[in-house]
Each structure stands twice: as structure tokens, then as C-alpha cells.
Motif scaffolding. Structure first.
Motif, PDB file in Angstrom:
ATOM      1  N   UNK A  58      -0.198  21.276  13.235  1.00  0.00           N
ATOM      2  CA  UNK A  58      -1.528  21.194  12.623  1.00  0.00           C
ATOM      3  C   UNK A  58      -1.441  20.445  11.294  1.00  0.00           C
ATOM      4  N   UNK A  59      -0.406  20.750  10.503  1.00  0.00           N
ATOM      5  CA  UNK A  59      -0.182  20.040   9.239  1.00  0.00           C
ATOM      6  C   UNK A  59       0.095  18.559   9.499  1.00  0.00           C
ATOM      7  N   UNK A  60       0.857  18.270  10.543  1.00  0.00           N
ATOM      8  CA  UNK A  60       1.152  16.895  10.965  1.00  0.00           C
ATOM      9  C   UNK A  60      -0.149  16.144  11.248  1.00  0.00           C
ATOM     10  N   UNK A  61      -1.044  16.748  12.008  1.00  0.00           N
ATOM     11  CA  UNK A  61      -2.323  16.108  12.328  1.00  0.00           C
ATOM     12  C   UNK A  61      -3.150  15.822  11.090  1.00  0.00           C
ATOM     13  N   UNK A  62      -3.185  16.770  10.176  1.00  0.00           N
ATOM     14  CA  UNK A  62      -3.915  16.585   8.917  1.00  0.00           C
ATOM     15  C   UNK A  62      -3.307  15.445   8.107  1.00  0.00           C
ATOM     16  N   UNK A  63      -1.982  15.387   8.065  1.00  0.00           N
ATOM     17  CA  UNK A  63      -1.278  14.335   7.324  1.00  0.00           C
ATOM     18  C   UNK A  63      -1.642  12.957   7.869  1.00  0.00           C
ATOM     19  N   UNK A  64      -1.587  12.778   9.189  1.00  0.00           N
ATOM     20  CA  UNK A  64      -1.890  11.475   9.774  1.00  0.00           C
ATOM     21  C   UNK A  64      -3.366  11.113   9.616  1.00  0.00           C
ATOM     22  N   UNK A  65      -4.235  12.103   9.609  1.00  0.00           N
ATOM     23  CA  UNK A  65      -5.650  11.829   9.364  1.00  0.00           C
ATOM     24  C   UNK A  65      -5.836  11.336   7.919  1.00  0.00           C
ATOM     25  N   UNK A  66      -5.104  11.898   6.974  1.00  0.00           N
ATOM     26  CA  UNK A  66      -5.155  11.432   5.587  1.00  0.00           C
ATOM     27  C   UNK A  66      -4.625   9.999   5.480  1.00  0.00           C
ATOM     28  N   UNK A  67      -3.546   9.694   6.190  1.00  0.00           N
ATOM     29  CA  UNK A  67      -3.034   8.324   6.195  1.00  0.00           C
ATOM     30  C   UNK A  67      -4.072   7.364   6.778  1.00  0.00           C
ATOM     31  N   UNK A  68      -4.751   7.799   7.834  1.00  0.00           N
ATOM     32  CA  UNK A  68      -5.793   6.962   8.447  1.00  0.00           C
ATOM     33  C   UNK A  68      -6.929   6.722   7.462  1.00  0.00           C
ATOM     34  N   UNK A  69      -7.374   7.786   6.815  1.00  0.00           N
ATOM     35  CA  UNK A  69      -8.467   7.657   5.839  1.00  0.00           C
ATOM     36  C   UNK A  69      -8.070   6.772   4.661  1.00  0.00           C
ATOM     37  N   UNK A  70      -6.779   6.732   4.337  1.00  0.00           N
ATOM     38  CA  UNK A  70      -6.281   5.897   3.254  1.00  0.00           C
ATOM     39  C   UNK A  70      -6.037   4.450   3.652  1.00  0.00           C
ATOM     40  N   UNK A  71      -6.280   4.101   4.919  1.00  0.00           N
ATOM     41  CA  UNK A  71      -6.141   2.723   5.367  1.00  0.00           C
ATOM     42  C   UNK A  71      -4.754   2.322   5.836  1.00  0.00           C
ATOM     43  N   UNK A  72      -3.829   3.273   5.920  1.00  0.00           N
ATOM     44  CA  UNK A  72      -2.468   2.941   6.359  1.00  0.00           C
ATOM     45  C   UNK A  72      -2.317   2.884   7.878  1.00  0.00           C
ATOM     46  N   UNK A  73      -3.191   3.552   8.609  1.00  0.00           N
ATOM     47  CA  UNK A  73      -2.992   3.722  10.049  1.00  0.00           C
ATOM     48  C   UNK A  73      -3.875   2.775  10.853  1.00  0.00           C
TER      49      UNK A  73
END
Length: 140
Positions: free
Chosen positions: A71-86
């Protein structure tokens, strides 16, 4: 494809001492030089991130602790996506066992590796990670 794995040789890889199948490092430096020379938007490279679970049936047999970490992993990748990295991320339905795929936009290999290693599931030792540059990658 040159693959970088999290582990004891991180510093050597970040220093550009890792070579695979010829002089990949020199080719990457040459491409980076071309990107940086007046081509807007080309200073960003693409990197494939492969998240490897500890067992083939991981997705079906998660413990409560592993579920919390994922669950923490999913939140982390969503933050990366929102930051434009993904560019894209998600699970891959491989017949050999599910694994995670991500494509990151980063300035260099060190940044991509640092972001991948900061994944809570990697930090917790639940998953391992591989990072490889997508050479000459193009997005739509």
C-alpha cells in the motif's frame, strides 16, 4: 540492455564504472551530451524500473505486513506520477509471476536508481529492483 541492480556495487554504478556488452557508458555519455546541447526537453532520460517480488505467487499470498508495505509502495508511485517523474507504472501479468513495471523520467541513472531504491517495498526488503536506461526512448 545494461541492467543496474540495487546492492553492494551501487556506488560503482553511479560513478559510471559498470559496463555491459561493450562500452555502454560511453554511448550513454555521448547521448547525454547531444541531449544537453540546445534541444529543449531532451535533457530528460527514460528509465525502465522492474520491481521483483520475493516469490512467484506474491500477489496471491501477501501477508498483512507485505500488504501494508505494498500500500505504501502504491502511494509512493502515485506521488512520483503526480510529480511528473512517471510515464507509466503497474503490475505485469507475466506467466512466470507478477512483477512491477515503471518508466521514469530522470536527469540521469543516479536519480532513477535513487527513486527506485526509495520505494518503500524496496527499503523494507520485500521487493528487489532493477533499473535500465531506455536508450533513445520516445513518448507519445
Amino acid at each position: 540492455m545494461a541492467v543496474l541492480r540495487a546492492g553492494a556495487d551501487r556506488v560503482a554504478r553511479r560513478e559510471g564504472l559498470c559496463r555491459a556488452r561493450g562500452d555502454v557508458q560511453a554511448a550513454q555519455q555521448s547521448r547525454a551530451g547531444r541531449r544537453a546541447s540546445g534541444h529543449p526537453g531532451r535533457g530528460v532520460n527514460l528509465f525502465l524500473v522492474r520491481l521483483m517480488p520475493p516469490r512467484a505467487d506474491f500477489a496471491q499470498t501477501l501477508t498483512d505486513d507485505e500488504q501494508h508495505t505494498m500500500d505504501l509502495h502504491g502511494t509512493y508511485w502515485e506521488q512520483l506520477r503526480n510529480g511528473g517523474h512517471v510515464v507509466v507504472y503497474g503490475p505485469v501479468a507475466d506467466p512466470e509471476g507478477v512483477w512491477g513495471l515503471g518508466v521514469l523520467r530522470c536527469a540521469d541513472r543516479a536519480e532513477a536508481l535513487a527513486l527506485a531504491e526509495a520505494d518503500p517495498s524496496v527499503e523494507a526488503g520485500v521487493n528487489t529492483v532493477e533499473v535500465a536506461e531506455i536508450m533513445g526512448g520516445v513518448t507519445g
